[in-house]
Write a protein that holds these residues in place. Structure first.
Motif, PDB file in Angstrom:
ATOM      1  N   GLU A  77       0.847  -1.190   0.000  1.00  0.00           N
ATOM      2  CA  GLU A  77       0.000   0.000   0.000  1.00  0.00           C
ATOM      3  C   GLU A  77       0.876   1.230   0.000  1.00  0.00           C
ATOM      4  OE1 GLU A  77      -2.566  -0.005   3.414  1.00  0.00           O
ATOM      5  OE2 GLU A  77      -3.734  -1.731   2.723  1.00  0.00           O
ATOM      6  N   LYS A  78       0.339   2.307  -0.526  1.00  0.00           N
ATOM      7  CA  LYS A  78       1.003   3.611  -0.436  1.00  0.00           C
ATOM      8  C   LYS A  78       0.303   4.384   0.672  1.00  0.00           C
ATOM      9  CE  LYS A  78       3.816   4.033  -4.159  1.00  0.00           C
ATOM     10  NZ  LYS A  78       5.133   3.550  -3.898  1.00  0.00           N
ATOM     11  N   GLN A  79       1.086   4.924   1.599  1.00  0.00           N
ATOM     12  CA  GLN A  79       0.505   5.751   2.647  1.00  0.00           C
ATOM     13  C   GLN A  79       1.014   7.161   2.467  1.00  0.00           C
ATOM     14  OE1 GLN A  79       0.834   4.276   6.653  1.00  0.00           O
ATOM     15  NE2 GLN A  79      -0.990   3.072   6.312  1.00  0.00           N
ATOM     16  N   ASN A  80       0.122   8.123   2.634  1.00  0.00           N
ATOM     17  CA  ASN A  80       0.484   9.516   2.446  1.00  0.00           C
ATOM     18  C   ASN A  80       0.787  10.144   3.795  1.00  0.00           C
ATOM     19  OD1 ASN A  80      -0.260  12.506   2.319  1.00  0.00           O
ATOM     20  ND2 ASN A  80      -0.013  11.936   0.163  1.00  0.00           N
ATOM     21  N   PHE A  81       2.004  10.678   3.923  1.00  0.00           N
ATOM     22  CA  PHE A  81       2.417  11.366   5.145  1.00  0.00           C
ATOM     23  C   PHE A  81       2.680  12.833   4.806  1.00  0.00           C
ATOM     24  CE2 PHE A  81       3.551   6.956   5.967  1.00  0.00           C
ATOM     25  CZ  PHE A  81       3.036   6.772   7.241  1.00  0.00           C
ATOM     26  N   ASP A  85       4.956  10.230   0.117  1.00  0.00           N
ATOM     27  CA  ASP A  85       4.272   8.932   0.098  1.00  0.00           C
ATOM     28  C   ASP A  85       5.260   7.864   0.531  1.00  0.00           C
ATOM     29  OD1 ASP A  85       1.875   9.905  -0.785  1.00  0.00           O
ATOM     30  OD2 ASP A  85       2.294   9.562  -2.906  1.00  0.00           O
ATOM     31  N   THR A  87       5.738   3.523   0.905  1.00  0.00           N
ATOM     32  CA  THR A  87       5.215   2.181   0.651  1.00  0.00           C
ATOM     33  C   THR A  87       5.229   1.396   1.950  1.00  0.00           C
ATOM     34  OG1 THR A  87       6.079   2.248  -1.596  1.00  0.00           O
ATOM     35  CG2 THR A  87       5.534   0.090  -0.717  1.00  0.00           C
ATOM     36  N   THR A  88       4.114   0.783   2.273  1.00  0.00           N
ATOM     37  CA  THR A  88       4.032  -0.060   3.467  1.00  0.00           C
ATOM     38  C   THR A  88       3.578  -1.454   3.034  1.00  0.00           C
ATOM     39  OG1 THR A  88       1.743   0.566   3.911  1.00  0.00           O
ATOM     40  CG2 THR A  88       3.466   1.884   4.984  1.00  0.00           C
TER      41      THR A  88
END
Length: 185
Positions: A77-81, A85, A87-88
């Protein structure tokens, strides 16, 4: 001393696992035998020895995550911080995780032999790695308080054993004790 145990290659027969086979090639290619401690540092990228850089495994975490994604255990998944971005790799197969957690819980509760030399080697290795990865408490977190205490005390007793003494008694499990000694260092 277990920290000075040298890793000697018994067979270079490929395992079918890309990272393990690459590790075998590195071990085979070394001029002189290296210690367990040195190999852990090399293979995890924790060493900056310019003469040994060719033995490092590149992008180990990413490659392990990719292999687990391919096996259907993790997902990507891509997580937006805010500014970037990332990848997790969350778990997609909770069944496999639960199977391992249950196996470890049962090994220290129902099937406890109170002797590391009578323990299943894979279970002993899994306990050592869970301890070294700081996830052992999480493994036992779902247990009732009294069982949690028993499990933690038993594993603490096991992991507090002297790796030097246990490695000398271990027929075929010396490497597990050498890894524990390296992580405890």
């Amino acid at each position: 001393s277990t920290l000075s145990f040298q890793v000697l290659l018994k067979s270079d027969t490929p395992t079918g696992d890309v990272l393990l086979d690459e590790t075998l090639r590195h071990i085979k290619a070394t001029e002189s035998a290296e210690t367990v401690q040195t190999w852990i540092e090399l293979l995890t990228g924790r060493t900056w020895n310019p003469f040994k850089l060719q033995y490092q495994l590149r992008n180990v975490r990413e490659r392990i995550a990719k292999a687990l994604v391919e096996k259907g255990i993790l997902t990507t998944e891509k997580q937006n911080f805010l500014l970037f971005d990332m990848t997790t790799h969350p778990i997609s197969n909770a069944t496999e995780k639960q199977r391992l957690v249950k196996k470890l819980q049962e090994s220290v509760l129902e099937r406890w032999v109170n002797d590391p030399h009578r323990m299943d080697r894979r279970t002993l290795a899994l306990l050592v790695l869970a301890h070294s990865s700081d996830v052992l408490e999480n493994v036992f977190a779902s247990l009732a308080d009294d069982k949690y205490d028993v499990a933690m005390n038993r594993t603490k007793d096991l992991l507090d054993m002297d790796p030097e003494v246990e490695a000398a008694k271990a027929r075929g499990a010396e490497m597990i004790w050498a890894v524990l000694a390296a992580f405890n260092k």
